[in-house]
Design an enzyme around this catalytic site. Structure first.
Site, PDB file in Angstrom:
ATOM      1  CG  ASP A   1      41.785  43.278  44.569  1.00  0.00           C
ATOM      2  OD1 ASP A   1      41.491  44.263  45.258  1.00  0.00           O
ATOM      3  OD2 ASP A   1      42.828  43.225  43.879  1.00  0.00           O
TER       4      ASP A   1
ATOM      5  CE  LYS B   1      43.925  46.213  45.014  1.00  0.00           C
ATOM      6  NZ  LYS B   1      44.418  45.485  43.842  1.00  0.00           N
TER       7      LYS B   1
ATOM      8  CB  CYS C   1      45.739  41.622  45.172  1.00  0.00           C
ATOM      9  SG  CYS C   1      46.028  42.207  43.470  1.00  0.00           S
TER      10      CYS C   1
END
Length: 200
Positions: free
Chosen positions: A9, A102, A144
């Site tokens: 990310d 995602k 994350c």
């Protein structure tokens, strides 16, 4: 044994000035790029994940309807096709072999909750490359990155977090996340332990 690098990310909305910007996020983008170039050949495959949320739904309650609690509900971020969902420009996306999206309509934190561009689960794609070990870098340490590392351990992979190539939302939760990963068998190391394979 094949080792993969998992870049989590490193997106505009998670770096300074983004919807959920993290201090040090841009530096992570820059430093991960330099690291991958320096260690060329050290990884059998490089994966990178992105949040890729629907713009017209709450994504299963992930986007807050009102004030977010920053635990289960969040401000709108990383909407598919918007600049916020793009990789940070300092991250050289040409170094990435497998792209994972995602959170497409549902809450998602771990890279393992995403799918590749050709529709495979991340775990299936890792298995196809014979991956047994992963190094994890990216944003955010306490969300994350943590979820990705714990899922990797759950999938039976040997996990290291490269602690100088992550950035977290806050110091205490980030430290707790790293301690949790270590408690479950992950290693916490500096990126300096990774060397490019010697020639010859």
């Amino acid at each position: 044994m094949t080792r993969a690098l998992l870049i989590v990310d490193v997106q505009n909305d998670f770096t300074e000035g983004g919807a959920l910007g993290v201090d040090g996020g841009a530096a992570v983008a820059e430093n991960v790029t330099a690291f991958v170039r320096r260690t060329s050949g050290a990884y059998g495959v490089v994966f990178a994940s992105r949040d890729w949320h629907d713009g017209d739904t709450s994504n299963g309650g992930h986007f807050a309807d009102g004030a977010p609690d920053f635990v289960d509900t969040w401000p709108r971020h990383c909407v598919a096709g918007t600049p916020g969902a793009d990789y940070h420009p300092a991250l050289d996306a040409s170094l990435v072999d497998v792209h994972v999206r995602k959170g497409q309509g549902v809450p998602a934190y771990s890279l393992f909750e995403g799918t590749t561009d050709d529709g495979r689960t991340a775990s299936a794609a890792l298995a196809a490359h014979g991956v047994t070990e992963v190094d994890v870098v990216g944003i955010a340490t306490d969300h994350c990155v943590r979820a990705t590392a714990l899922d990797a351990i759950e999938h039976g992979l040997h996990v290291r977090i490269l602690t100088d190539l992550v950035a977290g939302v806050a110091p205490d939760p980030s430290a707790a996340a790293l301690a949790e990963v270590a408690h479950h068998g992950g290693e916490l190391v500096s990126s300096t332990v990774v060397e490019a394979p010697s020639e010859g």
